[in-house]
Design an enzyme around this catalytic site. Structure first.
Site, PDB file in Angstrom:
ATOM      1  N   ASP A 103      50.110   4.094  12.282  1.00  0.00           N
ATOM      2  CA  ASP A 103      50.926   3.566  11.201  1.00  0.00           C
ATOM      3  C   ASP A 103      50.157   3.843   9.899  1.00  0.00           C
ATOM      4  OD1 ASP A 103      52.719   1.827   9.674  1.00  0.00           O
ATOM      5  OD2 ASP A 103      51.054   0.405   9.710  1.00  0.00           O
TER       6      ASP A 103
ATOM      7  N   ASP B 246      49.557  -2.322  12.571  1.00  0.00           N
ATOM      8  CA  ASP B 246      49.131  -3.652  12.142  1.00  0.00           C
ATOM      9  C   ASP B 246      50.270  -4.602  11.797  1.00  0.00           C
ATOM     10  OD1 ASP B 246      49.952  -2.437   9.689  1.00  0.00           O
ATOM     11  OD2 ASP B 246      48.719  -3.889   8.607  1.00  0.00           O
TER      12      ASP B 246
END
Length: 722
Positions: free
Chosen positions: A413, A610
């Site tokens: 990500d 996250d």
């Protein structure tokens, strides 16, 4: 969820009955071995399944464990009774007949009986349960080996006439009282080493647990008072004094100081804290004093989560550990069969008869005891998980540790993973002249209700300019797209182009391509169904991200970037980090689809993220790895967590996986080969070649040494350099 209290007065300990692992009044953390690996609070029985709870880690360390003390006591008592027995027997063998042979039989019976049937009773109890349950294990062999040698000796002492082939000089049967006693002592010694080794692997976790103080200074209308940590509740205000450890997780509401967070977050230098900054329990305060508003207590705190993850890892099992268990369930009956055949062959076909047959059969049972096989995997896992904790690598599911060494593709990500996750507002553009402040007020009201890093960047910018805003109403989140709500009676939207088009708000392309090409992210602001302007933010890449990506590529791994940001931003970050494969404008569900497509194409995928929007991809990947600086749902969806938020931890985690799996294979190879060779030696085949027949005592000693060797090899992981 209910609340559970144990004790009263100052001894009270509170917690949620589903909180997981709990610290009891004895300083021991308790865990339920059932419940599909879900931990439960301590004391007595699990509230879910009724199973007896087991101690997980003790604050007092190995010396404080009740089981360790009990085994140590049994070992010393066993040695006190067995050593005189050995002196008596060995004296006769070496010609020192200061005790006549008949007396030696009675001394053997007197000294060996309490060792076998009192100190070694638990072995017989477990062995009998294994036979009744049809699940043969190491205690089956120990029970048979010890019991048969002792019962034979007793029979030979009282009824020597029934063993004519075993009668020696003097008309007495050759007995093995000393062998049965020594077997119990050696098994106790191996058990003591096993418990001690297992306890030492919890040192890293205990050191983190010790960071949390026992009490906290709560501030209220009553003034300030010190209470036990279990009495602190969410919303309380806690004062942290100079030189104290932070007792809770929360946000600073008053005061300034510097914190040493090295043991918790990995920050090597003191970190300045002031109003609005989040702090975590276990951090060491400097010279200042400040107030913290508590937002997490009990099992929700970061330190508790660390213990929970390690607890789950200790309960979970590797896939080939299940195969080892199946092999052991077959191996033990085979060993029993070989022992019986050896006994019968010696008894029926040789002149030595019953006595040597008994020695061979008992030796086979003992030397082939699969203790080492049973220890091979869990010892390596336990030590490896503890080593990972010291590096900020938290393993929730050891299946992830097993799979990690085989991944060939790493998917990242962007926001909060490759980048710092603290974007800054670079430019505010409004359709109305001078309307930038009005746009920031509307966006700030929405952003204050959101935890997304981009929203928080808008809030910080507004506060820095001294702006205030109305409280948002009817707030709604569109994961991966933006937020909306009512501010000052107006319907306000803050998000990306996809959300604006879905809400029917026209967007402007003025300067968009150029800014996105520079890595800027555009937040469109819609007010009353019309475009109010754009807020441009940028999130800097972490200093360690480039090093981590280069390290992964040097290992031959393919690196992919998935982000909800635009294609231009994805390209900018990808080029900066040398990532050739990137996808922008990806929704949370699309992230999961992309990861699934990679797996279906034959890739073994590690997903690192996250945020809430990463949860689907983290769940779908072969291995999900969450950043400890991210959201709780990301950490819950992932099998591993990087506590420090440093992407170099990905490389360390892969190295840890390789080392642990290599260590397990070494242990299993040694244990299996050792057991197979041991059976041949103990069966007496070499007696006909070199006149060598293995004594049951030496067989038990060799069995203990094999377990010790496996444990020592596993403990090498404690000193692994990552």
């Amino acid at each position: 969820m209910g609340e559970c209290c144990h004790g009263d007065g100052d001894g009270v300990r509170r917690g949620d009955v589903s909180s997981g692992v709990m610290e009891g009044d004895e300083g021991i953390l308790y865990i339920c071995p059932m419940c599909e690996g879900v931990e439960r609070m301590g004391f007595g029985m699990c509230p879910k399944c009724g199973m007896a709870l087991e101690p997980l880690f003790s604050e007092e360390g190995a010396e404080g464990k009740a089981e360790l003390r009990a085994v140590r006591f049994r070992l010393w008592m066993g040695m006190a009774l067995t050593l005189p027995l050995l002196v008596i027997e060995m004296g006769g063998m070496w010609g020192y007949d200061w005790i006549v042979r008949e007396d030696r039989l009675w001394w053997g019976l007197f000294l060996s009986t309490p060792v076998v049937w009192i100190l070694g009773f638990s072995f017989f109890e477990r062995g009998l349960k294994s036979v009744i349950g049809g699940s043969f294990n190491m205690y089956t062999l120990i029970m048979l080996g010890t019991g048969v040698s002792w019962l034979y000796s007793v029979s030979g002492t009282f009824f020597p006439e029934i063993f004519p082939a075993a009668v020696k000089e003097g008309g007495l049967v050759e007995v093995y009282y000393e062998a049965s006693a020594v077997i119990v002592v050696l098994v106790l010694w191996g058990r003591l080493l096993e418990i001690g080794a297992s306890e030492r692997t919890g040192d890293a976790v205990r050191s983190l647990m010790d960071l949390s103080p026992k009490k906290a200074c709560v501030v209220g209308d009553f003034g300030e008072r010190e209470v036990f940590l279990g009495e602190v509740e969410v919303g309380d205000i806690v004062r942290v004094k100079p030189g104290e450890k932070v007792a809770v997780d929360g946000e600073v509401v008053e005061g300034e100081s510097e914190l040493d967070m090295s043991m918790v977050t990995g920050e090597s230098l003191p970190v300045g804290v002031s109003r609005g900054v989040r702090v975590v329990g276990g951090s060491l305060n400097g010279a200042g004093s400040f107030l913290v508003k508590v937002d997490k207590v009990g099992s929700e705190t970061m330190l508790s989560q660390i213990v929970l993850m390690v607890a789950r890892a200790r309960l979970s099992r590797l896939s080939f550990q299940r195969d080892v268990d199946k092999v052991s369930s077959i191996f033990v009956p085979l060993v029993m069969g070989v022992a019986l055949i050896s006994f019968m062959v010696w008894w029926v076909f040789t002149d030595e008869g019953l006595s040597y047959g008994l020695v061979a059969g008992v030796s086979v049972l003992l030397i082939a005891c699969p203790c080492a096989l049973g220890l091979a995997t869990p010892m390596s896992i336990t030590v490896g998980v503890g080593r990972g904790v010291r590096e900020g690598i938290l393993v929730k599911d050891v299946a992830s540790l097993e799979l990690l060494e085989r991944v060939d593709t790493v998917v990242f990500d962007k926001t909060g993973t490759l980048t710092k996750g603290k974007p800054e507002v670079l430019e505010v553009w409004s359709l109305e002249r001078g309307g930038e402040e009005a746009l920031l007020r509307c966006a700030g009201a929405l952003g204050e209700a959101s935890e997304h890093p981009l929203s928080q960047a808008v809030v910080r910018e507004g506060k820095a300019l001294g702006l205030d805003w109305d409280r948002v109403k009817d707030f709604e989140v569109f994961v991966g797209e933006g937020v909306c709500g009512t501010v000052g009676g107006e319907h306000v939207i803050l998000g990306n182009e996809r959300l604006m088009r879905r809400e029917g708000v026209g967007v402007s392309d003025e300067g968009v391509a150029e800014k996105r090409g520079g890595g800027w992210t555009c937040l469109y602001g819609g007010v009353g169904g019309k475009l109010g302007g754009m807020i441009w933010v940028s999130d800097k890449v972490k200093e360690t991200s480039l090093e981590a990506v280069e390290g992964l590529k040097s290992r031959g791994l393919e690196v992919v970037l998935l982000t909800g940001d635009s294609e231009e931003v994805a390209k900018h970050v990808g080029e900066a980090l040398g990532i050739d494969i990137f996808y922008g404008g990806v929704t949370p569900s699309e992230k999961g689809v992309r990861v699934r497509e990679l797996r279906e194409g034959g890739k073994r995928v590690l997903m690192v993220g996250d945020g809430v929007n990463d949860a689907p991809a983290l769940s779908v990947a072969d291995v999900g790895m969450a950043m400890g600086t991210g959201t709780d749902i990301a950490m819950e969806s992932a099998g591993m967590t990087l506590l420090h938020g440093d992407l170099r931890g990905v490389l360390k985690a892969i190295e840890l996986s390789e080392a642990v799996m290599r260590n397990i294979r070494q242990n299993l190879f040694f244990a299996f080969v050792y057991n197979v060779l041991g059976v041949f030696v103990a069966s007496g085949i070499f007696y006909f070649l070199w006149g060598f027949l293995l004594s049951p005592m030496f067989a038990a000693f060799a069995m203990s040494l094999s377990s010790v060797s496996v444990m020592m090899n596993a403990l090498r992981l404690r000193f692994l350099r990552l």
